[in-house]
Write a protein that holds these residues in place. Structure first.
Motif, mmCIF file in Angstrom:
data_model
loop_
_atom_site.group_PDB
_atom_site.id
_atom_site.type_symbol
_atom_site.label_atom_id
_atom_site.label_comp_id
_atom_site.label_asym_id
_atom_site.label_seq_id
_atom_site.Cartn_x
_atom_site.Cartn_y
_atom_site.Cartn_z
ATOM 1 N N ALA A 115 0.819 -1.214 0.000
ATOM 2 C CA ALA A 115 0.000 0.000 0.000
ATOM 3 C C ALA A 115 0.853 1.265 0.000
ATOM 4 N N GLY A 116 2.140 1.129 -0.340
ATOM 5 C CA GLY A 116 3.039 2.273 -0.301
ATOM 6 C C GLY A 116 3.176 2.958 -1.647
ATOM 7 N N SER A 117 4.321 3.616 -1.856
ATOM 8 C CA SER A 117 4.619 4.287 -3.114
ATOM 9 C C SER A 117 4.794 3.265 -4.225
ATOM 10 N N LEU A 118 4.942 3.752 -5.446
ATOM 11 C CA LEU A 118 5.174 2.853 -6.582
ATOM 12 C C LEU A 118 6.409 1.999 -6.340
ATOM 13 N N ALA A 119 7.494 2.604 -5.854
ATOM 14 C CA ALA A 119 8.717 1.853 -5.573
ATOM 15 C C ALA A 119 8.483 0.820 -4.482
ATOM 16 N N ALA A 120 7.757 1.195 -3.433
ATOM 17 C CA ALA A 120 7.482 0.277 -2.331
ATOM 18 C C ALA A 120 6.644 -0.909 -2.797
ATOM 19 N N ARG A 121 5.684 -0.657 -3.668
ATOM 20 C CA ARG A 121 4.833 -1.738 -4.170
ATOM 21 C C ARG A 121 5.620 -2.704 -5.054
ATOM 22 N N LEU A 122 6.483 -2.158 -5.911
ATOM 23 C CA LEU A 122 7.306 -3.020 -6.754
ATOM 24 C C LEU A 122 8.272 -3.837 -5.907
ATOM 25 N N ALA A 123 8.884 -3.215 -4.912
ATOM 26 C CA ALA A 123 9.805 -3.929 -4.023
ATOM 27 C C ALA A 123 9.085 -5.060 -3.298
ATOM 28 N N HIS A 124 7.883 -4.785 -2.809
ATOM 29 C CA HIS A 124 7.109 -5.797 -2.090
ATOM 30 C C HIS A 124 6.739 -6.962 -3.003
ATOM 31 N N LEU A 125 6.317 -6.655 -4.231
ATOM 32 C CA LEU A 125 5.955 -7.702 -5.179
ATOM 33 C C LEU A 125 7.154 -8.595 -5.500
ATOM 34 N N PHE A 126 8.296 -7.987 -5.798
ATOM 35 C CA PHE A 126 9.482 -8.765 -6.140
ATOM 36 C C PHE A 126 9.951 -9.606 -4.964
ATOM 37 N N LEU A 127 9.918 -9.017 -3.777
ATOM 38 C CA LEU A 127 10.393 -9.745 -2.600
ATOM 39 C C LEU A 127 9.493 -10.925 -2.266
ATOM 40 N N THR A 128 8.190 -10.724 -2.271
ATOM 41 C CA THR A 128 7.261 -11.775 -1.842
ATOM 42 C C THR A 128 7.034 -12.838 -2.906
ATOM 43 N N GLN A 129 6.991 -12.432 -4.178
ATOM 44 C CA GLN A 129 6.682 -13.385 -5.236
ATOM 45 C C GLN A 129 7.909 -14.126 -5.753
ATOM 46 N N ILE A 130 9.078 -13.507 -5.665
ATOM 47 C CA ILE A 130 10.286 -14.119 -6.227
ATOM 48 C C ILE A 130 11.297 -14.484 -5.144
ATOM 49 N N VAL A 131 11.802 -13.490 -4.431
ATOM 50 C CA VAL A 131 12.957 -13.671 -3.554
ATOM 51 C C VAL A 131 12.691 -14.667 -2.431
ATOM 52 N N THR A 132 11.637 -14.463 -1.677
ATOM 53 C CA THR A 132 11.400 -15.290 -0.491
ATOM 54 C C THR A 132 10.968 -16.707 -0.829
ATOM 55 N N ARG A 133 10.711 -16.979 -2.090
ATOM 56 C CA ARG A 133 10.344 -18.338 -2.492
ATOM 57 C C ARG A 133 11.568 -19.136 -2.940
ATOM 58 N N CYS A 134 12.734 -18.527 -2.821
ATOM 59 C CA CYS A 134 13.966 -19.165 -3.273
ATOM 60 C C CYS A 134 14.898 -19.427 -2.095
ATOM 61 N N ASP A 135 15.865 -20.314 -2.327
ATOM 62 C CA ASP A 135 16.875 -20.637 -1.318
ATOM 63 C C ASP A 135 18.087 -19.727 -1.424
ATOM 64 N N VAL A 136 18.394 -19.303 -2.643
ATOM 65 C CA VAL A 136 19.587 -18.510 -2.895
ATOM 66 C C VAL A 136 19.327 -17.634 -4.114
ATOM 67 N N GLY A 137 20.047 -16.520 -4.206
ATOM 68 C CA GLY A 137 19.861 -15.639 -5.347
ATOM 69 C C GLY A 137 21.154 -14.965 -5.764
ATOM 70 N N ILE A 138 21.182 -14.491 -7.010
ATOM 71 C CA ILE A 138 22.299 -13.718 -7.539
ATOM 72 C C ILE A 138 21.704 -12.467 -8.168
ATOM 73 N N ASP A 139 22.075 -11.296 -7.658
ATOM 74 C CA ASP A 139 21.554 -10.027 -8.142
ATOM 75 C C ASP A 139 22.645 -9.332 -8.943
ATOM 76 N N LEU A 140 22.329 -8.933 -10.178
ATOM 77 C CA LEU A 140 23.314 -8.410 -11.125
ATOM 78 C C LEU A 140 23.227 -6.891 -11.215
ATOM 79 N N HIS A 141 24.376 -6.225 -11.071
ATOM 80 C CA HIS A 141 24.439 -4.771 -11.109
ATOM 81 C C HIS A 141 25.617 -4.318 -11.973
ATOM 82 N N SER A 142 25.679 -3.009 -12.222
ATOM 83 C CA SER A 142 26.831 -2.411 -12.893
ATOM 84 C C SER A 142 27.119 -1.076 -12.236
ATOM 85 N N ALA A 143 28.190 -0.444 -12.669
ATOM 86 C CA ALA A 143 28.458 0.917 -12.219
ATOM 87 C C ALA A 143 27.422 1.857 -12.826
#
Length: 345
Positions: A115-143
């Motif tokens: 029920a938060g901002s657009l960023a908060a809602r996207l973060a919540h969706l990704f965390l609950t639907q993807i991240v917490t359903r996994c045992d391990v993860g690899i997050d890819l970033h750049s400079a």
């Protein structure tokens, strides 16, 4: 036969793969925005792992790494489940921006809120639907745009399993890095999910060395977790250089920067890394290394202001190994591109 993997309203049967679209929002012109994930659900049980990219919308190298990963032959006979999300922040990706439309950094908005901002809602969706359903993860970033990073793994301190997986990934450099409030790494850690963070390349740019290093490292981690067989998985060219501290060398004055060192170079304390001069060439100021170590990040922008961060130098635990590894990095950076079959002209 394993039970199907349920994501959103979709059911992915064991031994199959499918792209699933999770609704995120609707733009002002009524265009829908989704969080798209490709699920490979193996016939045999095993580790459930996610690979994500594009948490920052301008970090496009991760999307290329995910694309190559999903084409990799070893994944055709996989155990466990892989959930690959090439673009988490679709808003930023479309706009070639690090941020969301409300100027929020998604990687400072976890765990989010439905029920938060657009960023908060996207973060919540990704965390609950993807991240917490996994045992391990690899997050890819750049400079960020205008900077470039040597491929490196960043680990949460005090986690032996992550240290082991980081060594298996075998990026040129492995660093310990504290988690930050609101970051995906912190939210995943609090949820009991081990997360490797991979940094490589530059914003809005593809980098062949970064792409190959990322794909090879992920495959090695999957083999270590018995998700795939070792056949066809690239071997590490050497051990990763382990670093616990790093420092930024900043511009002593404003002007035009001429860089003398590139990422991956081994430098000694007191060595000149670059020179900043005024546009007339009347005054020059040297950028000098404050520490001995490996250049893991560098600014590519020639126009600088006083105090701008120019060179990022990591301090290795074992200097002799670091010097030898720096020569290997140079060979890797100079190697010709390795194209996909359909990209050869």
């Amino acid at each position: 036969m394993r039970e199907p993997f349920i994501l959103g309203d979709e059911s992915v049967a064991a031994g199959t793969r499918r792209t699933v679209d999770l609704p995120v929002s609707v733009l002002s012109d009524h265009s829908p925005v989704t969080l798209s994930a490709h699920v490979i659900h193996g016939k045999r049980p095993g580790t459930v792992m996610f690979v994500s990219a594009g948490v920052h919308g301008d970090e496009v190298i991760g999307a290329e790494i995910v694309r190559r990963l999903l084409r990799a032959a070893p994944l055709s006979r996989m155990s466990g489940t892989l959930v690959a999300v090439p673009i988490v922040n679709s808003f930023g990706f479309i706009n070639r921006s690090r941020y969301l439309p409300d100027r929020r950094d998604l990687n400072r908005c976890f765990p989010g809120s439905p029920a938060g901002s657009l960023a908060a809602r996207l973060a919540h969706l990704f965390l609950t639907q993807i991240v917490t359903r996994c045992d391990v993860g690899i997050d890819l970033h750049s400079a960020a745009v205008g900077r470039t990073n040597l491929p490196q793994i960043r680990l949460t301190p005090g986690n032996p399993r992550l240290r082991e997986l980081g060594e298996v990934f075998a990026a040129p450099v492995t660093m310990t890095s504290k988690t930050r409030e609101g970051s995906l790494r912190l939210a995943a850690s609090e949820a009991g999910v081990d997360l490797l963070l991979f940094e490589a390349g530059e914003g809005l740019r593809f980098d062949e060395h970064a792409a190959r290093t990322g794909v090879a490292g992920i495959l090695r981690v999957m083999a270590k977790l018995d998700m795939i067989a070792g056949r066809g998985v690239p071997r590490a060219r050497g051990p990763s250089v382990y670093c616990e501290r790093s420092s930024w060398m900043r511009a002593p004055s404003g002007g035009l920067l001429r860089t003398l060192k590139r990422r991956g170079d081994f430098v000694e304390k007191g060595q000149v890394l670059g020179v900043v001069s005024d546009p007339f060439g009347e005054r020059e100021a040297e950028v000098v290394a404050d520490v001995t170590g490996i250049v893991i990040g560098r600014s590519d922008l020639p126009v600088v202001n006083e105090g701008d961060a120019l060179f990022h130098v990591a301090e290795p635990r074992e200097m002799a190994r670091a010097e030898a590894a720096a020569e290997r990095f140079e060979d890797d950076l100079d190697a010709p591109p390795l194209y996909d079959e359909d990209e050869i002209i």
